[in-house]
Design a protein around this motif. Structure first.
Motif, PDB file in Angstrom:
ATOM      1  N   VAL A  85      27.174  35.082  51.537  1.00 36.47           N
ATOM      2  CA  VAL A  85      26.095  35.051  50.541  1.00 36.47           C
ATOM      3  C   VAL A  85      26.334  36.120  49.481  1.00 36.47           C
ATOM      4  O   VAL A  85      26.166  35.878  48.275  1.00 36.47           O
ATOM      5  N   LEU A  86      26.728  37.308  49.911  1.00 36.00           N
ATOM      6  CA  LEU A  86      26.971  38.397  48.963  1.00 36.00           C
ATOM      7  C   LEU A  86      28.071  38.042  47.980  1.00 36.00           C
ATOM      8  O   LEU A  86      27.975  38.363  46.786  1.00 36.00           O
ATOM      9  N   TYR A  87      29.114  37.366  48.443  1.00 38.03           N
ATOM     10  CA  TYR A  87      30.226  37.016  47.561  1.00 38.03           C
ATOM     11  C   TYR A  87      29.761  36.112  46.419  1.00 38.03           C
ATOM     12  O   TYR A  87      30.048  36.377  45.240  1.00 38.03           O
ATOM     13  N   TYR A  88      29.042  35.062  46.747  1.00 38.50           N
ATOM     14  CA  TYR A  88      28.623  34.106  45.719  1.00 38.50           C
ATOM     15  C   TYR A  88      27.481  34.650  44.858  1.00 38.50           C
ATOM     16  O   TYR A  88      27.536  34.576  43.621  1.00 38.50           O
ATOM     17  N   ILE A  89      26.468  35.209  45.512  1.00 37.33           N
ATOM     18  CA  ILE A  89      25.322  35.706  44.759  1.00 37.33           C
ATOM     19  C   ILE A  89      25.681  36.973  43.990  1.00 37.33           C
ATOM     20  O   ILE A  89      25.254  37.164  42.848  1.00 37.33           O
ATOM     21  N   GLY A  90      26.495  37.836  44.607  1.00 36.54           N
ATOM     22  CA  GLY A  90      26.888  39.071  43.933  1.00 36.54           C
ATOM     23  C   GLY A  90      27.727  38.817  42.697  1.00 36.54           C
ATOM     24  O   GLY A  90      27.514  39.434  41.646  1.00 36.54           O
ATOM     25  N   ASN A  91      28.672  37.889  42.780  1.00 35.42           N
ATOM     26  CA  ASN A  91      29.491  37.572  41.608  1.00 35.42           C
ATOM     27  C   ASN A  91      28.676  36.855  40.530  1.00 35.42           C
ATOM     28  O   ASN A  91      28.940  37.034  39.330  1.00 35.42           O
ATOM     29  N   LEU A  92      27.695  36.069  40.941  1.00 33.39           N
ATOM     30  CA  LEU A  92      26.788  35.479  39.962  1.00 33.39           C
ATOM     31  C   LEU A  92      25.971  36.566  39.277  1.00 33.39           C
ATOM     32  O   LEU A  92      25.762  36.519  38.051  1.00 33.39           O
ATOM     33  N   PHE A  93      25.548  37.547  40.025  1.00 28.23           N
ATOM     34  CA  PHE A  93      24.808  38.688  39.477  1.00 28.23           C
ATOM     35  C   PHE A  93      25.622  39.388  38.395  1.00 28.23           C
ATOM     36  O   PHE A  93      25.088  39.783  37.354  1.00 28.23           O
ATOM     37  N   LEU A  94      26.931  39.522  38.623  1.00 28.33           N
ATOM     38  CA  LEU A  94      27.794  40.219  37.660  1.00 28.33           C
ATOM     39  C   LEU A  94      27.992  39.430  36.374  1.00 28.33           C
ATOM     40  O   LEU A  94      28.457  39.985  35.371  1.00 28.33           O
ATOM     41  N   ASN A  95      27.645  38.143  36.372  1.00 23.55           N
ATOM     42  CA  ASN A  95      27.714  37.368  35.137  1.00 23.55           C
ATOM     43  C   ASN A  95      26.629  37.778  34.150  1.00 23.55           C
ATOM     44  O   ASN A  95      26.737  37.513  32.948  1.00 23.55           O
ATOM     45  N   PHE A  96      25.582  38.433  34.646  1.00 27.34           N
ATOM     46  CA  PHE A  96      24.443  38.786  33.811  1.00 27.34           C
ATOM     47  C   PHE A  96      24.171  40.283  33.770  1.00 27.34           C
ATOM     48  O   PHE A  96      23.366  40.737  32.956  1.00 27.34           O
ATOM     49  N   HIS A  97      24.819  41.050  34.653  1.00 27.36           N
ATOM     50  CA  HIS A  97      24.585  42.489  34.721  1.00 27.36           C
ATOM     51  C   HIS A  97      25.914  43.219  34.867  1.00 27.36           C
ATOM     52  O   HIS A  97      26.939  42.611  35.164  1.00 27.36           O
ATOM     53  N   THR A  98      25.852  44.528  34.672  1.00 26.60           N
ATOM     54  CA  THR A  98      27.051  45.356  34.796  1.00 26.60           C
ATOM     55  C   THR A  98      27.279  45.724  36.264  1.00 26.60           C
ATOM     56  O   THR A  98      26.402  45.565  37.110  1.00 26.60           O
ATOM     57  N   GLN A  99      28.470  46.246  36.542  1.00 26.67           N
ATOM     58  CA  GLN A  99      28.781  46.672  37.904  1.00 26.67           C
ATOM     59  C   GLN A  99      27.920  47.874  38.302  1.00 26.67           C
ATOM     60  O   GLN A  99      27.531  48.012  39.473  1.00 26.67           O
ATOM     61  N   LYS A 100      27.590  48.730  37.341  1.00 19.09           N
ATOM     62  CA  LYS A 100      26.709  49.862  37.642  1.00 19.09           C
ATOM     63  C   LYS A 100      25.315  49.368  38.011  1.00 19.09           C
ATOM     64  O   LYS A 100      24.674  49.909  38.921  1.00 19.09           O
ATOM     65  N   GLN A 101      24.836  48.359  37.310  1.00 14.96           N
ATOM     66  CA  GLN A 101      23.535  47.804  37.653  1.00 14.96           C
ATOM     67  C   GLN A 101      23.556  47.150  39.027  1.00 14.96           C
ATOM     68  O   GLN A 101      22.571  47.219  39.775  1.00 14.96           O
ATOM     69  N   PHE A 102      24.681  46.532  39.372  1.00 17.32           N
ATOM     70  CA  PHE A 102      24.807  45.972  40.711  1.00 17.32           C
ATOM     71  C   PHE A 102      24.669  47.068  41.760  1.00 17.32           C
ATOM     72  O   PHE A 102      23.959  46.892  42.758  1.00 17.32           O
ATOM     73  N   LEU A 103      25.345  48.196  41.550  1.00 13.61           N
ATOM     74  CA  LEU A 103      25.240  49.308  42.496  1.00 13.61           C
ATOM     75  C   LEU A 103      23.808  49.811  42.589  1.00 13.61           C
ATOM     76  O   LEU A 103      23.328  50.155  43.678  1.00 13.61           O
ATOM     77  N   ASN A 104      23.119  49.881  41.439  1.00 11.80           N
ATOM     78  CA  ASN A 104      21.720  50.305  41.442  1.00 11.80           C
ATOM     79  C   ASN A 104      20.881  49.391  42.331  1.00 11.80           C
ATOM     80  O   ASN A 104      20.148  49.847  43.208  1.00 11.80           O
ATOM     81  N   PHE A 105      20.959  48.094  42.069  1.00  9.17           N
ATOM     82  CA  PHE A 105      20.180  47.129  42.837  1.00  9.17           C
ATOM     83  C   PHE A 105      20.559  47.178  44.318  1.00  9.17           C
ATOM     84  O   PHE A 105      19.683  47.163  45.194  1.00  9.17           O
ATOM     85  N   TYR A 106      21.852  47.211  44.585  1.00  9.53           N
ATOM     86  CA  TYR A 106      22.328  47.122  45.968  1.00  9.53           C
ATOM     87  C   TYR A 106      21.894  48.333  46.785  1.00  9.53           C
ATOM     88  O   TYR A 106      21.300  48.180  47.864  1.00  9.53           O
ATOM     89  N   PHE A 107      22.184  49.530  46.283  1.00  4.85           N
ATOM     90  CA  PHE A 107      21.894  50.718  47.078  1.00  4.85           C
ATOM     91  C   PHE A 107      20.406  51.057  47.088  1.00  4.85           C
ATOM     92  O   PHE A 107      19.891  51.560  48.101  1.00  4.85           O
ATOM     93  N   LEU A 108      19.708  50.809  46.005  1.00 10.86           N
ATOM     94  CA  LEU A 108      18.258  50.997  46.042  1.00 10.86           C
ATOM     95  C   LEU A 108      17.613  49.979  46.974  1.00 10.86           C
ATOM     96  O   LEU A 108      16.620  50.281  47.637  1.00 10.86           O
ATOM     97  N   GLY A 109      18.180  48.774  47.050  1.00 10.75           N
ATOM     98  CA  GLY A 109      17.703  47.779  48.001  1.00 10.75           C
ATOM     99  C   GLY A 109      17.908  48.249  49.432  1.00 10.75           C
ATOM    100  O   GLY A 109      17.050  48.034  50.298  1.00 10.75           O
ATOM    101  N   ILE A 110      19.051  48.892  49.693  1.00 14.08           N
ATOM    102  CA  ILE A 110      19.305  49.466  51.015  1.00 14.08           C
ATOM    103  C   ILE A 110      18.234  50.503  51.356  1.00 14.08           C
ATOM    104  O   ILE A 110      17.645  50.495  52.447  1.00 14.08           O
ATOM    105  N   ILE A 111      17.975  51.394  50.407  1.00 18.94           N
ATOM    106  CA  ILE A 111      17.029  52.490  50.643  1.00 18.94           C
ATOM    107  C   ILE A 111      15.608  51.958  50.821  1.00 18.94           C
ATOM    108  O   ILE A 111      14.897  52.349  51.770  1.00 18.94           O
ATOM    109  N   ILE A 112      15.179  51.070  49.938  1.00 16.46           N
ATOM    110  CA  ILE A 112      13.822  50.528  50.030  1.00 16.46           C
ATOM    111  C   ILE A 112      13.645  49.723  51.309  1.00 16.46           C
ATOM    112  O   ILE A 112      12.623  49.832  52.000  1.00 16.46           O
TER     113      ILE A 112
END
Length: 227
Positions: free
Chosen positions: A77-104
Protein backbone atom coordinates in the motif's frame (compact mmCIF):
# COMPACT_ATOMS: atom_id res chain seq x y z
CA UNK A 1 30.10 -8.05 -2.22
CA UNK A 2 28.52 -7.29 -5.60
CA UNK A 3 25.11 -8.10 -4.12
CA UNK A 4 25.65 -5.62 -1.28
CA UNK A 5 26.91 -2.98 -3.70
CA UNK A 6 23.82 -3.51 -5.87
CA UNK A 7 21.60 -2.95 -2.84
CA UNK A 8 23.50 0.22 -1.91
CA UNK A 9 23.20 1.50 -5.48
CA UNK A 10 19.47 0.76 -5.60
CA UNK A 11 18.96 2.48 -2.23
CA UNK A 12 20.84 5.60 -3.31
CA UNK A 13 18.79 5.83 -6.51
CA UNK A 14 15.46 5.27 -4.75
CA UNK A 15 13.01 8.03 -3.88
CA UNK A 16 12.00 8.65 -0.27
CA UNK A 17 9.06 6.20 -0.39
CA UNK A 18 11.25 3.40 -1.72
CA UNK A 19 13.98 4.15 0.84
CA UNK A 20 11.50 3.78 3.69
CA UNK A 21 10.37 0.49 2.18
CA UNK A 22 13.99 -0.74 2.01
CA UNK A 23 14.51 0.24 5.66
CA UNK A 24 11.33 -1.56 6.72
CA UNK A 25 12.31 -4.74 4.89
CA UNK A 26 15.78 -4.69 6.43
CA UNK A 27 14.40 -4.18 9.95
CA UNK A 28 11.77 -6.87 9.38
CA UNK A 29 14.54 -9.36 8.65
CA UNK A 30 16.38 -8.31 11.81
CA UNK A 31 13.16 -8.58 13.82
CA UNK A 32 12.61 -12.09 12.49
CA UNK A 33 16.09 -13.07 13.69
CA UNK A 34 16.17 -11.15 16.99
CA UNK A 35 12.42 -11.05 17.65
CA UNK A 36 12.51 -10.92 21.45
CA UNK A 37 14.98 -8.04 21.58
CA UNK A 38 13.34 -5.91 18.87
CA UNK A 39 9.80 -6.43 20.16
CA UNK A 40 10.78 -5.60 23.73
CA UNK A 41 12.86 -2.51 23.02
CA UNK A 42 11.40 -0.99 19.86
CA UNK A 43 7.63 -1.55 19.89
CA UNK A 44 5.43 1.04 21.61
CA UNK A 45 4.28 -0.05 25.09
CA UNK A 46 0.73 0.43 26.34
CA UNK A 47 1.65 1.94 29.70
CA UNK A 48 2.91 5.49 30.07
CA UNK A 49 5.42 4.54 32.76
CA UNK A 50 7.08 2.01 30.48
CA UNK A 51 7.02 4.50 27.61
CA UNK A 52 8.89 7.05 29.71
CA UNK A 53 11.78 4.60 30.00
CA UNK A 54 11.75 3.96 26.22
CA UNK A 55 10.74 7.27 24.56
CA UNK A 56 12.36 6.31 21.24
CA UNK A 57 9.56 3.78 20.72
CA UNK A 58 7.28 6.66 19.68
CA UNK A 59 9.15 6.51 16.34
CA UNK A 60 10.75 3.06 16.25
CA UNK A 61 7.47 1.13 16.57
CA UNK A 62 6.52 2.07 13.00
CA UNK A 63 9.51 0.12 11.63
CA UNK A 64 8.84 -3.13 13.51
CA UNK A 65 6.68 -5.78 11.82
CA UNK A 66 6.32 -9.28 13.26
CA UNK A 67 4.32 -11.06 10.54
CA UNK A 68 5.14 -11.44 6.86
CA UNK A 69 1.58 -10.63 5.77
CA UNK A 70 1.61 -7.48 7.91
CA UNK A 71 4.80 -6.09 6.41
CA UNK A 72 3.89 -7.09 2.83
CA UNK A 73 0.41 -5.54 2.95
CA UNK A 74 1.69 -2.34 4.56
CA UNK A 75 4.60 -1.86 2.18
CA UNK A 76 2.53 -2.70 -0.90
CA UNK A 77 0.00 0.00 0.00
CA UNK A 78 2.81 2.40 0.88
CA UNK A 79 4.49 1.86 -2.49
CA UNK A 80 1.44 2.76 -4.57
CA UNK A 81 -0.10 5.39 -2.32
CA UNK A 82 3.25 6.93 -1.37
CA UNK A 83 4.36 7.34 -4.98
CA UNK A 84 0.97 8.80 -5.84
CA UNK A 85 1.46 11.24 -2.97
CA UNK A 86 4.77 12.35 -4.51
CA UNK A 87 2.95 13.31 -7.71
CA UNK A 88 1.33 16.16 -5.80
CA UNK A 89 3.75 16.89 -2.94
CA UNK A 90 7.47 17.14 -2.30
CA UNK A 91 9.60 14.47 -0.65
CA UNK A 92 10.00 16.75 2.38
CA UNK A 93 6.24 17.00 2.69
CA UNK A 94 6.03 13.23 2.49
CA UNK A 95 8.44 12.96 5.43
CA UNK A 96 6.35 15.50 7.35
CA UNK A 97 3.13 13.56 6.82
CA UNK A 98 4.74 10.17 7.40
CA UNK A 99 6.65 10.89 10.59
CA UNK A 100 4.02 13.16 12.11
CA UNK A 101 1.53 10.37 11.35
CA UNK A 102 3.79 7.98 13.27
CA UNK A 103 3.94 10.35 16.24
CA UNK A 104 0.22 11.18 16.29
CA UNK A 105 -0.74 7.53 15.88
CA UNK A 106 1.60 6.58 18.72
CA UNK A 107 0.32 9.30 21.03
CA UNK A 108 -3.27 8.28 20.27
CA UNK A 109 -2.36 4.69 21.16
CA UNK A 110 -0.72 5.62 24.47
CA UNK A 111 -3.48 8.10 25.33
CA UNK A 112 -6.17 5.49 24.71
CA UNK A 113 -4.63 2.97 27.12
CA UNK A 114 -3.84 5.70 29.65
CA UNK A 115 -7.43 6.97 29.74
CA UNK A 116 -9.15 3.57 29.67
CA UNK A 117 -6.73 1.66 31.94
CA UNK A 118 -7.08 -1.30 29.60
CA UNK A 119 -4.39 -3.87 28.98
CA UNK A 120 -3.10 -4.81 25.54
CA UNK A 121 -0.08 -5.71 23.50
CA UNK A 122 2.60 -3.27 22.40
CA UNK A 123 2.22 -1.54 19.05
CA UNK A 124 4.30 -2.26 15.97
CA UNK A 125 3.91 -1.49 12.28
CA UNK A 126 3.64 1.41 9.86
CA UNK A 127 -0.15 1.36 9.51
CA UNK A 128 -0.71 4.66 11.35
CA UNK A 129 1.75 6.50 9.09
CA UNK A 130 0.34 4.84 5.97
CA UNK A 131 -3.16 5.84 7.07
CA UNK A 132 -1.95 9.43 7.30
CA UNK A 133 -0.54 9.33 3.76
CA UNK A 134 -3.58 7.47 2.38
CA UNK A 135 -6.18 9.84 3.80
CA UNK A 136 -4.07 12.91 2.99
CA UNK A 137 -3.83 12.11 -0.72
CA UNK A 138 -7.50 11.05 -0.82
CA UNK A 139 -8.37 14.45 0.71
CA UNK A 140 -6.20 16.19 -1.89
CA UNK A 141 -7.54 14.28 -4.93
CA UNK A 142 -10.66 12.33 -3.90
CA UNK A 143 -11.84 11.72 -7.48
CA UNK A 144 -8.50 10.38 -8.70
CA UNK A 145 -9.16 6.90 -10.07
CA UNK A 146 -6.85 3.94 -9.66
CA UNK A 147 -7.19 1.06 -12.08
CA UNK A 148 -7.26 -2.23 -10.18
CA UNK A 149 -6.89 -5.61 -11.86
CA UNK A 150 -10.12 -7.63 -12.02
CA UNK A 151 -12.06 -4.67 -10.60
CA UNK A 152 -11.49 -1.69 -12.87
CA UNK A 153 -11.24 1.99 -11.98
CA UNK A 154 -11.94 2.91 -8.36
CA UNK A 155 -11.83 6.46 -7.09
CA UNK A 156 -9.42 7.24 -4.30
CA UNK A 157 -12.05 8.35 -1.81
CA UNK A 158 -13.69 4.92 -2.07
CA UNK A 159 -10.43 3.09 -1.37
CA UNK A 160 -9.66 5.43 1.53
CA UNK A 161 -13.13 4.84 2.98
CA UNK A 162 -12.59 1.08 2.83
CA UNK A 163 -9.18 1.48 4.48
CA UNK A 164 -10.66 3.49 7.37
CA UNK A 165 -13.66 1.16 7.67
CA UNK A 166 -11.35 -1.80 8.24
CA UNK A 167 -9.86 0.02 11.24
CA UNK A 168 -13.32 0.91 12.54
CA UNK A 169 -14.34 -2.76 12.37
CA UNK A 170 -11.22 -3.70 14.33
CA UNK A 171 -12.46 -1.59 17.25
CA UNK A 172 -14.67 -4.54 18.19
CA UNK A 173 -11.52 -6.54 18.87
CA UNK A 174 -10.58 -6.58 22.59
CA UNK A 175 -7.00 -5.73 21.61
CA UNK A 176 -8.00 -2.67 19.58
CA UNK A 177 -5.13 -0.30 20.34
CA UNK A 178 -3.71 -0.71 16.84
CA UNK A 179 -7.01 0.33 15.28
CA UNK A 180 -7.05 3.41 17.51
CA UNK A 181 -3.58 4.36 16.28
CA UNK A 182 -4.64 3.87 12.64
CA UNK A 183 -7.66 6.12 13.10
CA UNK A 184 -5.53 8.73 14.85
CA UNK A 185 -3.15 8.79 11.90
CA UNK A 186 -6.04 8.93 9.42
CA UNK A 187 -7.68 11.86 11.21
CA UNK A 188 -4.38 13.72 11.30
CA UNK A 189 -3.85 13.11 7.57
CA UNK A 190 -7.25 14.62 6.83
CA UNK A 191 -6.62 17.68 9.01
CA UNK A 192 -3.08 18.24 7.69
CA UNK A 193 -4.13 17.91 4.02
CA UNK A 194 -7.16 20.16 4.53
CA UNK A 195 -5.03 22.86 6.11
CA UNK A 196 -2.35 22.52 3.46
CA UNK A 197 -4.92 23.08 0.71
CA UNK A 198 -5.71 26.39 2.43
CA UNK A 199 -2.06 27.39 2.39
CA UNK A 200 -1.47 26.55 6.07
CA UNK A 201 1.36 24.03 6.46
CA UNK A 202 0.96 22.83 10.06
CA UNK A 203 4.01 20.59 9.66
CA UNK A 204 6.46 23.36 8.79
CA UNK A 205 7.85 23.40 12.33
CA UNK A 206 8.63 19.69 12.12
CA UNK A 207 10.25 20.23 8.71
CA UNK A 208 12.52 22.94 10.15
CA UNK A 209 13.43 20.66 13.05
CA UNK A 210 14.19 17.85 10.61
CA UNK A 211 16.37 20.17 8.48
CA UNK A 212 18.29 21.42 11.50
CA UNK A 213 18.85 17.84 12.67
CA UNK A 214 20.17 16.79 9.25
CA UNK A 215 22.40 19.87 9.03
CA UNK A 216 23.78 19.21 12.51
CA UNK A 217 24.94 15.70 11.57
CA UNK A 218 26.11 16.64 8.06
CA UNK A 219 29.90 17.11 7.94
CA UNK A 220 30.82 20.68 7.18
CA UNK A 221 33.13 21.28 4.24
CA UNK A 222 36.19 23.28 5.12
CA UNK A 223 36.92 26.22 2.91
CA UNK A 224 40.41 26.32 1.41
CA UNK A 225 42.99 28.34 3.35
CA UNK A 226 43.54 31.73 1.81
CA UNK A 227 46.62 33.84 2.41
Amino acid sequence: MNFINDIKLAFNKANIVEKIIYINVFLFLLTAIFSTFFIEYFTLPTTFDEFKSKPWTLISYAFIHQRIFHVLSNLLVLYYIGNLFLNFHTQKQFLNFYFLGIIIGGLTFIGYYYLTNKTGTSLGGASAAISTIFIAIATKTPRYALRLRFIGSVELWVLASIWVSLSVLQLANPNNGGAIAHLGGALFGFIYASQLSKGNDIGIGFERFWDSLVNYFTPKKRSPLKT
